[in-house]
Write an enzyme that holds these catalytic residues in place. Structure first.
Site, PDB file in Angstrom:
ATOM      1  N   CYS A  85       0.779  -1.240   0.000  1.00 19.06           N
ATOM      2  CA  CYS A  85       0.000   0.000   0.000  1.00 19.06           C
ATOM      3  C   CYS A  85       0.807   1.285   0.000  1.00 19.06           C
ATOM      4  O   CYS A  85       0.510   2.188  -0.780  1.00 19.06           O
ATOM      5  CB  CYS A  85      -0.928   0.008   1.198  1.00 19.06           C
ATOM      6  N   ARG A  91      16.054  -4.100  11.911  1.00 18.64           N
ATOM      7  CA  ARG A  91      14.747  -3.868  12.549  1.00 18.64           C
ATOM      8  C   ARG A  91      14.860  -3.462  14.011  1.00 18.64           C
ATOM      9  O   ARG A  91      13.849  -3.373  14.703  1.00 18.64           O
ATOM     10  CB  ARG A  91      13.905  -5.138  12.443  1.00 18.64           C
TER      11      ARG A  91
HETATM   12  C1  UGA Z   1      -0.872   0.057   5.914  1.00 14.00           C
HETATM   13  C2  UGA Z   1      -1.612   0.988   6.883  1.00 14.00           C
HETATM   14  O1  UGA Z   1      -0.979   0.959   8.162  1.00 14.00           O
HETATM   15  C3  UGA Z   1      -3.064   0.585   7.037  1.00 14.00           C
HETATM   16  O2  UGA Z   1      -3.757   1.507   7.855  1.00 14.00           O
HETATM   17  C4  UGA Z   1      -3.694   0.541   5.644  1.00 14.00           C
HETATM   18  O3  UGA Z   1      -5.050   0.120   5.717  1.00 14.00           O
HETATM   19  C5  UGA Z   1      -2.924  -0.431   4.786  1.00 14.00           C
HETATM   20  O4  UGA Z   1      -1.570   0.005   4.672  1.00 14.00           O
HETATM   21  C6  UGA Z   1      -3.581  -0.479   3.431  1.00 14.00           C
HETATM   22  O5  UGA Z   1      -3.636   0.570   2.774  1.00 14.00           O
HETATM   23  O6  UGA Z   1      -4.120  -1.528   3.071  1.00 14.00           O
HETATM   24  P1  UGA Z   1       0.228  -2.403   6.101  1.00 14.00           P
HETATM   25  O7  UGA Z   1       0.926  -2.032   4.856  1.00 14.00           O
HETATM   26  O8  UGA Z   1      -0.518  -3.687   6.164  1.00 14.00           O
HETATM   27  O9  UGA Z   1      -0.850  -1.260   6.502  1.00 14.00           O
HETATM   28  O10 UGA Z   1       1.267  -2.462   7.316  1.00 14.00           O
HETATM   29  P2  UGA Z   1       1.967  -1.343   8.238  1.00 14.00           P
HETATM   30  O11 UGA Z   1       1.887  -1.809   9.621  1.00 14.00           O
HETATM   31  O12 UGA Z   1       1.465   0.017   7.955  1.00 14.00           O
HETATM   32  O13 UGA Z   1       3.492  -1.443   7.803  1.00 14.00           O
HETATM   33  C7  UGA Z   1       3.952  -0.997   6.523  1.00 14.00           C
HETATM   34  C8  UGA Z   1       5.466  -1.027   6.470  1.00 14.00           C
HETATM   35  O14 UGA Z   1       6.025  -0.005   7.288  1.00 14.00           O
HETATM   36  C9  UGA Z   1       6.074  -2.333   6.967  1.00 14.00           C
HETATM   37  O15 UGA Z   1       7.131  -2.721   6.117  1.00 14.00           O
HETATM   38  C10 UGA Z   1       6.569  -1.983   8.353  1.00 14.00           C
HETATM   39  O16 UGA Z   1       7.620  -2.800   8.771  1.00 14.00           O
HETATM   40  C11 UGA Z   1       7.003  -0.548   8.146  1.00 14.00           C
HETATM   41  N1  UGA Z   1       7.041   0.247   9.390  1.00 14.00           N
HETATM   42  C12 UGA Z   1       5.913   0.472  10.106  1.00 14.00           C
HETATM   43  C13 UGA Z   1       8.234   0.797   9.820  1.00 14.00           C
HETATM   44  O17 UGA Z   1       9.285   0.611   9.178  1.00 14.00           O
HETATM   45  N2  UGA Z   1       8.261   1.546  10.959  1.00 14.00           N
HETATM   46  C14 UGA Z   1       7.139   1.785  11.694  1.00 14.00           C
HETATM   47  O18 UGA Z   1       7.230   2.491  12.722  1.00 14.00           O
HETATM   48  C15 UGA Z   1       5.937   1.226  11.251  1.00 14.00           C
END
Ligand code: UGA
Length: 457
Positions: free
Chosen positions: A266, A433
């Site tokens: 996303c 990480r």
């Molecule tokens: C994201 C959004 O968080 C959701 O609200 C949204 O509905 C979704 O996209 C979508 O559009 O379908 P998602 O991609 O499933 O969700 O997962 P996230 O938890 O947002 O993580 C995305 C990436 O960012 C991962 O690679 C994660 O490791 C990274 N991340 C996240 C970081 O590097 N640091 C952080 O502090 C948080």
């Protein structure tokens, strides 16, 4: 569609609304068979319990798309909207082929009034196109109301996000009919979501809010990752910086974890959509602003690969590296846009040998992703350089370096003393990480590099 959004969302609706019959339809027979089996097509904590409780009661999975359309009063369109690979807007804008074909199918098959809910993430004004298609193709006497109801769940926490969402957003036209349709969908969610958390807005605001939320979240990660580079260069600690700034209640503590780069289906896609939208609206400065969030993410990944090469005495040619984690985040088997893919591609182009271990990702998926990431290299050649392992300990055996690419909890619990004794020396750990206890590893004997932590104090 029975994918990462449609499947869990509609399964939870069925669970929470026993009086509503929910049928999830998808053209893909194998996927529907999997949904009907004990081996669900996606891994998501808690999903299996939800499906088991509702399946056969008021939750059904089927490939009979037309029957599903005919019987429904309300239809969620939850199909793929990948980034276009060719043609106008290639690499940026969303490919709306599946949204359009689903919409056309609904128009062709429906014999009664329907509320059509756009659930897939789509750039602004897609609902308008859906409405035009439906109106131009409908049979006399059938009426269609279009709603936008973007999904905000994150993978790995989908079920708890669906059980208690921060908010549910419903966009509709501000006409009487539009508001009525909106009220009907609100009643569905009100079965378990407090009404004050169900926000109703205009159709386009709803669509744009989805892109905006993802863009702001990704921007936070790119911001913290940009600061992590400064930390590494100065000896500051990004964990401490995140903690300190997150205490400001206006900033808040979440989503400030520096990493090897964000992945997932996303963030990048939605930002590129926003970039494309901005350009189409003749707003080049706005486009450049958002594009930088993606560029910073690319930089973060390549910076990490470079740290690995630099630390291993400026060459990894012929060296053996274990990569722990292949999914884009923990608690999912999804690999779309995973940072691990970029890192491994970089290691392969330096002609290193790579051994991969991930607790949830299928072997076939890893080969698919690597083949796609290295289009100029035949898969047989890739397979000579890459091994897939079935345990973390096994993956690390006789390697020069271990790279943590995904924050799986089990990597914290590895017996690092045992790993150390079986590795080539000097033994290196690169924590992309920030999940390991670097000091404890150093005591064992490892040389440790952590994102956002400099050597200089
Ligand atoms: C994201 C959004 O968080 C959701 O609200 C949204 O509905 C979704 O996209 C979508 O559009 O379908 P998602 O991609 O499933 O969700 O997962 P996230 O938890 O947002 O993580 C995305 C990436 O960012 C991962 O690679 C994660 O490791 C990274 N991340 C996240 C970081 O590097 N640091 C952080 O502090 C948080």
């Amino acid at each position: 569609g029975a994918g990462y959004v449609g499947g869990p969302t509609c399964a939870v609706i069925a669970l929470k609304c026993p009086h509503i019959r929910v049928t999830i339809v998808d053209l893909n027979q194998a996927r529907i068979d999997a949904w009907n089996s004990d081996n669900l097509p996606i891994y998501e904590p808690g999903l299996e319990e939800v499906v088991k409780k509702a399946r056969g009661r008021n939750l059904f999975f089927s490939t009979d798309v037309d029957k599903g359309i005919r019987e429904a009063d309300l239809i969620f369109v939850s199909v793929n909207t990948p980034t276009k690979k060719s043609g106008v807007g290639a690499g940026f804008s969303a490919d709306l082929t599946y949204v359009e074909s689903a919409t056309r199918r609904i128009a062709a098959v429906a014999t009664s009034n329907k509320i059509v809910v756009e659930k897939s993430t789509v750039p602004c004004r897609t609902a308008e196109s859906m409405r035009t298609i439906l109106e131009a193709n409908s049979t006399p006497g059938t009426r269609f109301d279009i709603l936008s109801n973007p999904e905000f769940l994150a993978e790995g926490t989908a079920i708890s996000d669906l059980f208690s969402p921060d908010r549910v957003l419903i966009g509709s036209l501000q006409t009487e009919e539009g508001k009525d349709a909106c009220a009907s969908l609100k009643e569905v969610y009100a079965n378990w979501v407090p009404r004050e958390r169900i926000l109703t807005v205009g159709l386009w605001s709803s669509e744009l809010s989805k892109l905006a939320a993802n863009a702001m979240l990704a921007q936070r990660i790119s911001s913290i990752n940009a600061l992590s580079a400064i930390c590494e260069a100065t000896g500051a600690n990004i964990d401490e910086v995140s903690h300190a700034i997150g205490y400001d209640s206006r900033i808040g503590p979440k989503f400030l974890r520096a990493s090897v780069g964000f992945g997932g289906s996303c963030f990048q896609k939605d930002i590129l959509n926003l970039v494309y939208l901005s350009e189409s609206l003749h707003l080049p400065q706005v486009a450049a602003y958002w594009r930088q969030v993606v560029e910073m993410n690319e930089y973060q990944k390549s910076r990490f690969s470079k740290t690995v090469v630099d630390t291993l005495f400026n060459t990894i040619t012929g060296k053996h590296i274990a990569v722990l984690g292949f999914a884009f985040k923990a608690d999912t088997g999804d690999t779309r846009e995973s940072a691990a893919i970029t890192l491994i591609r970089d290691f392969l182009s330096e002609r290193a040998y790579v051994t991969i271990y991930d607790p949830k990702v299928d072997e076939a998926q890893i080969w698919l992703d690597l083949a796609e990431a290295c289009p100029a290299t035949p898969l047989e050649t890739i397979k000579k350089q890459v091994t897939i392992s079935h345990s973390a300990l096994d993956a690390c055996k006789q390697k020069e370096a271990v790279v943590i690419a995904t924050e799986w909890k089990e990597f914290k619990e590895i017996d690092w003393t045992a790993v150390y004794s079986q590795m080539s020396k000097p033994a290196f750990v690169f924590d992309g990480r920030m999940i390991l206890d670097a000091e404890a590893l150093r005591t064992i004997g490892f040389t440790v590099k952590v994102i956002g932590r400099g050597d200089r104090l």
